[in-house]
Design a protein around this motif. Structure first.
Motif, PDB file in Angstrom:
ATOM      1  N   ILE A  59      -9.569   8.670  -8.422  1.00  6.12           N
ATOM      2  CA  ILE A  59      -8.630   7.668  -7.785  1.00  6.12           C
ATOM      3  C   ILE A  59      -8.037   8.086  -6.693  1.00  6.12           C
ATOM      4  N   GLN A  60      -7.931   9.346  -6.216  1.00  6.31           N
ATOM      5  CA  GLN A  60      -7.379   9.897  -5.068  1.00  6.31           C
ATOM      6  C   GLN A  60      -8.266   9.965  -3.877  1.00  6.31           C
ATOM      7  N   GLN A  61      -9.315   9.623  -4.085  1.00  3.36           N
ATOM      8  CA  GLN A  61     -10.343   9.619  -2.820  1.00  3.36           C
ATOM      9  C   GLN A  61     -10.746   8.388  -2.884  1.00  3.36           C
ATOM     10  N   HIS A  62     -11.083   7.773  -1.622  1.00  7.30           N
ATOM     11  CA  HIS A  62     -11.992   6.284  -1.571  1.00  7.30           C
ATOM     12  C   HIS A  62     -13.322   6.528  -1.370  1.00  7.30           C
ATOM     13  N   ILE A  63     -14.132   6.094  -2.309  1.00  7.23           N
ATOM     14  CA  ILE A  63     -15.730   6.111  -2.191  1.00  7.23           C
ATOM     15  C   ILE A  63     -15.956   4.837  -1.612  1.00  7.23           C
ATOM     16  N   GLU A  64     -16.978   4.803  -0.539  1.00  7.81           N
ATOM     17  CA  GLU A  64     -17.445   3.598  -0.231  1.00  7.81           C
ATOM     18  C   GLU A  64     -18.860   3.530  -0.900  1.00  7.81           C
ATOM     19  N   ASP A 108       1.359   7.865 -14.859  1.00  8.45           N
ATOM     20  CA  ASP A 108       0.406   8.583 -13.752  1.00  8.45           C
ATOM     21  C   ASP A 108       1.055   7.867 -12.492  1.00  8.45           C
ATOM     22  N   LEU A 109       0.844   8.498 -11.442  1.00  9.71           N
ATOM     23  CA  LEU A 109       1.277   8.266 -10.158  1.00  9.71           C
ATOM     24  C   LEU A 109       0.317   7.051  -9.773  1.00  9.71           C
ATOM     25  N   TYR A 110      -0.913   7.006 -10.017  1.00 13.52           N
ATOM     26  CA  TYR A 110      -2.054   6.153  -9.744  1.00 13.52           C
ATOM     27  C   TYR A 110      -2.395   4.959 -10.676  1.00 13.52           C
ATOM     28  N   ILE A 111      -1.382   4.863 -11.541  1.00 12.03           N
ATOM     29  CA  ILE A 111      -1.517   3.899 -12.588  1.00 12.03           C
ATOM     30  C   ILE A 111      -1.950   2.370 -12.093  1.00 12.03           C
ATOM     31  N   ASN A 112      -1.100   1.849 -11.055  1.00 14.77           N
ATOM     32  CA  ASN A 112      -1.118   0.668 -10.299  1.00 14.77           C
ATOM     33  C   ASN A 112      -2.817   0.450  -9.786  1.00 14.77           C
ATOM     34  N   GLN A 113      -3.072   1.817  -9.015  1.00 18.57           N
ATOM     35  CA  GLN A 113      -4.455   1.578  -8.451  1.00 18.57           C
ATOM     36  C   GLN A 113      -5.512   1.529  -9.471  1.00 18.57           C
ATOM     37  N   LYS A 114      -5.330   2.180 -10.664  1.00 16.84           N
ATOM     38  CA  LYS A 114      -6.365   2.338 -11.738  1.00 16.84           C
ATOM     39  C   LYS A 114      -6.380   0.818 -12.450  1.00 16.84           C
ATOM     40  N   LYS A 116      -5.518  -1.814 -11.191  1.00 24.60           N
ATOM     41  CA  LYS A 116      -6.231  -2.877 -10.033  1.00 24.60           C
ATOM     42  C   LYS A 116      -7.709  -2.812 -10.035  1.00 24.60           C
ATOM     43  N   LEU A 117      -8.198  -1.518 -10.287  1.00 25.82           N
ATOM     44  CA  LEU A 117      -9.505  -1.483 -10.531  1.00 25.82           C
ATOM     45  C   LEU A 117     -10.199  -1.990 -11.800  1.00 25.82           C
ATOM     46  N   VAL A 118      -9.664  -1.721 -12.748  1.00 30.82           N
ATOM     47  CA  VAL A 118     -10.085  -2.542 -13.987  1.00 30.82           C
ATOM     48  C   VAL A 118      -9.947  -3.924 -13.870  1.00 30.82           C
ATOM     49  N   GLN A 119      -9.175  -4.558 -13.073  1.00 35.14           N
ATOM     50  CA  GLN A 119      -8.896  -6.113 -12.909  1.00 35.14           C
ATOM     51  C   GLN A 119     -10.068  -6.449 -12.241  1.00 35.14           C
ATOM     52  N   ASP A 120     -10.292  -5.787 -11.233  1.00 37.47           N
ATOM     53  CA  ASP A 120     -11.525  -5.900 -10.434  1.00 37.47           C
ATOM     54  C   ASP A 120     -12.791  -5.879 -10.928  1.00 37.47           C
ATOM     55  N   LEU A 121     -12.937  -4.792 -11.925  1.00 35.76           N
ATOM     56  CA  LEU A 121     -14.240  -4.771 -12.876  1.00 35.76           C
ATOM     57  C   LEU A 121     -14.210  -5.899 -13.726  1.00 35.76           C
ATOM     58  N   SER A 122     -13.253  -6.566 -14.408  1.00 38.53           N
ATOM     59  CA  SER A 122     -13.117  -7.379 -15.321  1.00 38.53           C
ATOM     60  C   SER A 122     -13.632  -8.710 -14.379  1.00 38.53           C
ATOM     61  N   VAL A 123     -12.998  -8.860 -13.274  1.00 43.85           N
ATOM     62  CA  VAL A 123     -13.255 -10.297 -12.404  1.00 43.85           C
ATOM     63  C   VAL A 123     -14.832 -10.226 -12.320  1.00 43.85           C
ATOM     64  N   HIS A 124     -15.183  -9.196 -11.496  1.00 39.35           N
ATOM     65  CA  HIS A 124     -16.627  -8.932 -11.172  1.00 39.35           C
ATOM     66  C   HIS A 124     -17.497  -9.144 -12.254  1.00 39.35           C
ATOM     67  N   LEU A 125     -17.299  -8.693 -13.411  1.00 36.97           N
ATOM     68  CA  LEU A 125     -18.226  -8.834 -14.595  1.00 36.97           C
ATOM     69  C   LEU A 125     -18.231 -10.190 -14.959  1.00 36.97           C
ATOM     70  N   SER A 126     -17.140 -10.790 -15.020  1.00 37.00           N
ATOM     71  CA  SER A 126     -16.848 -12.128 -15.321  1.00 37.00           C
ATOM     72  C   SER A 126     -17.786 -13.006 -14.689  1.00 37.00           C
ATOM     73  N   PHE A 127     -17.804 -12.992 -13.204  1.00 36.66           N
ATOM     74  CA  PHE A 127     -18.459 -13.897 -12.418  1.00 36.66           C
ATOM     75  C   PHE A 127     -19.846 -13.734 -12.690  1.00 36.66           C
ATOM     76  N   HIS A 128     -20.433 -12.501 -12.850  1.00 37.44           N
ATOM     77  CA  HIS A 128     -21.852 -12.359 -13.018  1.00 37.44           C
ATOM     78  C   HIS A 128     -22.342 -12.910 -14.470  1.00 37.44           C
ATOM     79  N   VAL A 129     -21.602 -12.411 -15.518  1.00 37.67           N
ATOM     80  CA  VAL A 129     -21.814 -12.958 -16.679  1.00 37.67           C
ATOM     81  C   VAL A 129     -21.796 -14.560 -16.555  1.00 37.67           C
ATOM     82  N   GLY A 130     -20.994 -15.340 -16.199  1.00 45.47           N
ATOM     83  CA  GLY A 130     -21.121 -16.599 -15.828  1.00 45.47           C
ATOM     84  C   GLY A 130     -22.292 -17.159 -15.164  1.00 45.47           C
ATOM     85  N   GLU A 131     -22.745 -16.370 -14.326  1.00 49.33           N
ATOM     86  CA  GLU A 131     -24.093 -16.778 -13.593  1.00 49.33           C
ATOM     87  C   GLU A 131     -25.204 -16.462 -14.550  1.00 49.33           C
TER      88      GLU A 131
END
Length: 153
Positions: A59-64, A108-114, A116-131
């Motif tokens: 979480i501490q490093q941004h991966i492209e 955890d100092l990074y709990i908000n970022q984590k 947010k990532l889980v939220q993004d994962l959920s939304v992304h999966l939901s979109f493609h499952v719908g497709e």
């Protein structure tokens, strides 16, 4: 102090059985004018979830990620074995994510970022499952809304 974040995201990765018992013949039927096939979508989701899981672990490093690179050219798997392997990978990712989420700590100092990532994962999966649900319904290989209750049991 650890919180039960897994309960918070308990149904976030629900796929409504869209990938359960998927066969080679079902996956090879693609509605006319579909921009991608179910096989391409499944592989995209696997690559995207792998990226997001790697982000959670580091979480501490941004991966492209080059999102365009997550879309494969192959429109269908070569055989049922290849499809089954992808489905196992997909399910294993969800197990790993559940384990990672259950270990989240509210201090955890990074709990908000984590989160947010889980939220993004959920939304992304939901979109493609719908497709995939729509695509499978269009070709008659997935239940219609009035048939879902029985199907999901």
């Amino acid at each position: 102090m650890s919180n039960n974040y897994q309960a918070l995201f308990a149904n976030s990765f629900d796929t409504f059985k869209v990938f359960d018992n998927l066969t080679l013949s079902e996956i090879s039927i693609t509605p006319t004018n579909s921009p991608k096939t179910i096989w391409q979508i499944l592989n995209h989701i696997i690559m995207w979830q792998n990226y997001q899981y790697t982000q959670l672990k580091n979480i501490q490093q941004h991966i492209e990620l080059d999102e365009e690179a997550t879309w494969i050219d192959d429109q269908n798997p070569s055989d049922q074995h290849e499809l089954n392997n992808a489905l196992v990978t997909f399910r294993n990712q969800h197990q790993q994510l559940a384990e990672k989420i259950s270990a989240f700590d509210s201090n955890d100092l990074y709990i908000n970022q984590k989160l947010k990532l889980v939220q993004d994962l959920s939304v992304h999966l939901s979109f493609h499952v719908g497709e995939v649900i729509l695509m499978r319904r269009m070709v008659g290989t997935y239940p219609l809304p009035h048939q879902m209750k029985e199907f999901l049991n």
